[in-house]
Enzyme design. Structure first.
Site, PDB file in Angstrom:
ATOM      1  N   GLY A 165       0.826  -1.309  -0.063  1.00  0.00           N
ATOM      2  CA  GLY A 165      -0.009  -0.076   0.034  1.00  0.00           C
ATOM      3  C   GLY A 165       0.703   1.344   0.172  1.00  0.00           C
ATOM      4  O   GLY A 165       0.288   2.371   0.141  1.00  0.00           O
ATOM      5  N   ARG A 292       4.092 -15.303  -4.798  1.00  0.00           N
ATOM      6  CA  ARG A 292       4.382 -15.930  -3.712  1.00  0.00           C
ATOM      7  C   ARG A 292       2.947 -16.269  -3.089  1.00  0.00           C
ATOM      8  O   ARG A 292       2.030 -16.071  -3.523  1.00  0.00           O
ATOM      9  CB  ARG A 292       5.159 -14.829  -2.636  1.00  0.00           C
ATOM     10  CG  ARG A 292       4.130 -13.715  -2.465  1.00  0.00           C
ATOM     11  CD  ARG A 292       4.570 -12.615  -1.455  1.00  0.00           C
ATOM     12  NE  ARG A 292       3.721 -11.523  -1.490  1.00  0.00           N
ATOM     13  CZ  ARG A 292       2.761 -11.274  -1.155  1.00  0.00           C
ATOM     14  NH1 ARG A 292       1.890 -12.222  -0.407  1.00  0.00           N
ATOM     15  NH2 ARG A 292       1.972  -9.898  -1.206  1.00  0.00           N
TER      16      ARG A 292
HETATM   17  P1  ADP Z   1      -0.007  -3.114  -3.069  1.00  0.00           P
HETATM   18  O1  ADP Z   1       0.753  -4.068  -3.712  1.00  0.00           O
HETATM   19  O2  ADP Z   1       0.656  -1.840  -2.564  1.00  0.00           O
HETATM   20  O3  ADP Z   1      -0.764  -3.671  -1.808  1.00  0.00           O
HETATM   21  P2  ADP Z   1      -2.277  -3.180  -4.926  1.00  0.00           P
HETATM   22  O4  ADP Z   1      -2.165  -2.677  -6.030  1.00  0.00           O
HETATM   23  O5  ADP Z   1      -2.460  -4.622  -4.418  1.00  0.00           O
HETATM   24  O6  ADP Z   1      -1.034  -2.590  -3.898  1.00  0.00           O
HETATM   25  O7  ADP Z   1      -3.488  -2.446  -4.157  1.00  0.00           O
HETATM   26  C1  ADP Z   1      -3.912  -2.538  -2.778  1.00  0.00           C
HETATM   27  C2  ADP Z   1      -5.187  -2.084  -2.508  1.00  0.00           C
HETATM   28  O8  ADP Z   1      -5.152  -0.685  -2.859  1.00  0.00           O
HETATM   29  C3  ADP Z   1      -6.353  -2.517  -3.180  1.00  0.00           C
HETATM   30  O9  ADP Z   1      -6.668  -3.702  -2.842  1.00  0.00           O
HETATM   31  C4  ADP Z   1      -7.385  -1.543  -3.121  1.00  0.00           C
HETATM   32  O10 ADP Z   1      -8.018  -1.292  -2.183  1.00  0.00           O
HETATM   33  C5  ADP Z   1      -6.561  -0.262  -3.351  1.00  0.00           C
HETATM   34  N1  ADP Z   1      -6.257   0.261  -4.783  1.00  0.00           N
HETATM   35  C6  ADP Z   1      -5.143  -0.112  -5.610  1.00  0.00           C
HETATM   36  N2  ADP Z   1      -5.400   0.428  -6.811  1.00  0.00           N
HETATM   37  C7  ADP Z   1      -6.692   0.889  -6.902  1.00  0.00           C
HETATM   38  C8  ADP Z   1      -7.626   1.559  -7.874  1.00  0.00           C
HETATM   39  N3  ADP Z   1      -7.060   1.769  -8.867  1.00  0.00           N
HETATM   40  N4  ADP Z   1      -8.738   2.042  -7.475  1.00  0.00           N
HETATM   41  C9  ADP Z   1      -8.985   2.056  -6.216  1.00  0.00           C
HETATM   42  N5  ADP Z   1      -8.474   1.114  -5.231  1.00  0.00           N
HETATM   43  C10 ADP Z   1      -7.316   0.847  -5.469  1.00  0.00           C
END
Ligand code: ADP
Length: 454
Positions: A165, A292
Site C-alpha cells: 500500500g 508468492r
Molecule cells: P499493494 O501492492 O501496494 O498492496 P495493490 O495494487 O495490490 O497495492 O492495491 C492494494 C489496495 O489498494 C487494493 O486492494 C485497493 O483497496 C486499493 N487500490 C489499488 N489500486 C486501486 C484503484 N485503481 N482503485 C481503487 N482502489 C485501488
C-alpha cells in the site's frame, strides 16, 4: 524430493511452512534474528541458525547471510514465505547461482510482475482486462494531466515497484494532481528506492477479489477459485473470505480463465495470485500479480481441500500438479466450492483505539480458540514477547461452515473465546466488523471500514 529446506522467514508463515515440511518428511532449517531466538519456528524446526541482529536488513533481508545458512546446513531448497525476500528477483537468482532451489517462480518472472507497469502491459497483451491508466511510467506532470483527463477523475498514482500500500496517492481533481504526483514519487523513492509511478483510474468503493493459481513445470496451470479481500484498512487486508459473496460459477470460471491466461503468458511456475478490482457493474480489472504464497491462502485451502504450501514444495521439486495436490485432479473441484465457506481474521498486535499503533510486548495470558471448524495459524505462546521490529500480525483465525451466516457466527464465537493479554490486539475491531450490517449482508467494499465505528 528435497531432504532439507531452509525457511527464509519468521513468525506464523515460517511455522506454517515447517509444518508442511514435517508432513512431507522433509528436514527443516529455521533462520532467525537475535530478537527471535526464542520463537516457535526456532523451537520446532530440526535446526536453527542465527543470521544476525534484529533489524531485517541485517538478518531476514540479508541475502549473503541467508545463503550462508543454507550452505552450512546443507539445505537443498529455500522457501521464502511472504514479505522479506519472497519477491526479490535478486534473491531468487542468487539461490539459483548457489545451486539452491528457490521455492517460487523464476527470477525473471518475479522481476516482471514486481514491476507493476510491466505487469499491466503484459496482462493487457495477454488479453486480461486491466484498469484504464498509463501504459508506461508517468514522465511529467503534463503527461499526468493528459492521461487523467482521458480516463477521468478520480485517479490514483501508484509506485511501479509498489507493495504494502506504499506510494499510492488518490487524486480527485486536476488541481491536486501535481501534489499527488510529487508525493507519490517521493514515497516510492523513499520506500522502494525507485521513484517511478504510474496512473490508474481510481475505483471508489471497489471490491478486491483475487484468484489463486498453481502452475507446474510441465506448463499446466489451474486456478483454485477466488478470495474476497475487500475488508481493508489503508489498502491493507484485514479480513478475507472464500468464496466471494458476489462471484457465481460463471464469473468464477471467467476470472479463473483470465488468471490462467495471465500466468501462461509469462510461463509462470508455482503458486501465485492474480488480483482484480471490480466496478459497480461487475467489470473486473487486473491490478497486480503476487508471485508468492499469500497471508490469506488458508481460506482457499479449506474450501478447495488443498495444501498450497505442500503443493509449492512438490512443484519446486519437479512434481506435476496432480501429484502436488495429493494425486487428486482438482480441475473439477468447483462444483464443491459453494458448499463450504471460509473466513479469516488477521490478528495484529495493535491498539485499534490509537490509530492501530503496534503494541509489541509480552503475552501474559493466552487462550487460542478451537472447536468445530476453527483453524489458528499463529506463532505466539504464553510468555512470548512480540518484538517491535517486524510486522504486527501475530496470527490468523480461520473458520469455516456451510453457509456465510454460519461462518460469521462461528468467527464471533471463536474471537469471543480468545484471550490474549499483555498486548492489545485487533480482535475487538474484528468483532465490530462482524456485527456490521453491511458486512453481514455481503455488501462490502474497500472503503467499508472507514464507516465502522460502533
Ligand atoms: P499493494 O501492492 O501496494 O498492496 P495493490 O495494487 O495490490 O497495492 O492495491 C492494494 C489496495 O489498494 C487494493 O486492494 C485497493 O483497496 C486499493 N487500490 C489499488 N489500486 C486501486 C484503484 N485503481 N482503485 C481503487 N482502489 C485501488
Amino acid at each position: 524430493m528435497f531432504k532439507k529446506i531452509l525457511i527464509a522467514n519468521r513468525g506464523e508463515i515460517a511455522l506454517r511452512i515447517i509444518r508442511a515440511c514435517k508432513e512431507l518428511g522433509v528436514k527443516t532449517v529455521a533462520v532467525y534474528s537475535e530478537s527471535d531466538s526464542d520463537s516457535l519456528p526456532v523451537r520446532i524446526a530440526d535446526e536453527a541458525i542465527c543470521i544476525g541482529p534484529a533489524p531485517a536488513q541485517d538478518s531476514y533481508l540479508n541475502i549473503p547471510r541467508v545463503l550462508s545458512a543454507a550452505e552450512i546446513t546443507g539445505s537443498e531448497a529455500i522457501h521464502p514465505g511472504y514479505g522479506f525476500l519472497a519477491e526479490s528477483s535478486e534473491f531468487a537468482e542468487a539461490c539459483e547461482s548457489c545451486k539452491l532451489v528457490f521455492i517460487g517462480p523464476n527470477p525473471e518472472v518475479i522481476r516482471l510482475m514486481g514491476d507493476k507497469v510491466e505487469a499491466r502491459a503484459k496482462m493487457k497483451q495477454a488479453g486480461v482486462p486491466v484498469l484504464p491508466g498509463s501504459d508506461e511510467e508517468v514522465g511529467s506532470i503534463k503527461e499526468a494531466k493528459s492521461i487523467a483527463a482521458g480516463i477521468g477523475y478520480p485517479v490514483i498514482f501508484k509506485a511501479a515497484a509498489g507493495g504494502g500500500g506504499k506510494g499510492m496517492r488518490i487524486v480527485k481533481n486536476e488541481k491536486d494532481l501535481e501534489t499527488g504526483y510529487r508525493m507519490s514519487q517521493a514515497e516510492a523513492k523513499a520506500t522502494f528506492g525507485d521513484p517511478r509511478v504510474y496512473l490508474e483510474k481510481y475505483l471508489e468503493k471497489t471490491r478486491h477479489i483475487e484468484v489463486q493459481i498453481l502452475s507446474d513445470k510441465e506448463g499446466k496451470t489451474i486456478h483454485l477459485g477466488e478470495r474476497e479481500c475487500s475488508i481493508q484498512r489503508r489498502h491493507q487486508k484485514l479480513i478475507e473470505e472464500c468464496p466471494s459473496p458476489i462471484v457465481d460459477e460463471d464469473l468464477r470460471q471467467k476470472l479463473g480463465e483470465w488468471a490462467i491466461r495471465g500466468a501462461e503468458a509469462i510461463n509462470y511456475v508455482n503458486a501465485g495470485t492474480v488480483e482484480f478490482l471490480t466496478d459497480d457493474n461487475k467489470n473486473f480489472y487486473f491490478i497486480e500479480m503476487n508471485t508468492r504464497i499469500q497471508v490469506e491462502h488458508p481460506v482457499t485451502e479449506i474450501v478447495t481441500r488443498t495444501d498450497i504450501v505442500k503443493a509449492q514444495i512438490l512443484i519446486a521439486a519437479g512434481g506435476n500438479l496432480i501429484s502436488a495436490l495429493g494425486g487428486i485432479d482438482k480441475s473439477f473441484i468447483f462444483e464443491e466450492l459453494r458448499e463450504i465457506h471460509a473466513l479469516e481474521c488477521r490478528i495484529n498486535a495493535e491498539d485499534t483505539e490509537q490509530d492501530f499503533m503496534p503494541t509489541p510486548g509480552k503475552i501474559t495470558n493466552l487462550h487460542l480458540p478451537g472447536g468445530n471448524g476453527v483453524r489458528v495459524d499463529s506463532h505466539i505462546y504464553l510468555g512470548y514477547t512480540i518484538p517491535p521490529y517486524y510486522d504486527s500480525m501475530i496470527g490468523k483465525v480461520i473458520v469455516w461452515d456451510i453457509t456465510r451466516e454460519g461462518v460469521i457466527a462461528r468467527m464471533e464465537r471463536a474471537l469471543n473465546e480468545t484471550v490474549i493479554e499483555g498486548v492489545k490486539t485487533t480482535i475487538p475491531f474484528h468483532l465490530k466488523v462482524l456485527r456490521n450490517k453491511k458486512f453481514r449482508n455481503g455488501d462490502i467494499n474497500t472503503e467499508l471500514l472507514e464507516t465502522v465505528t460502533e
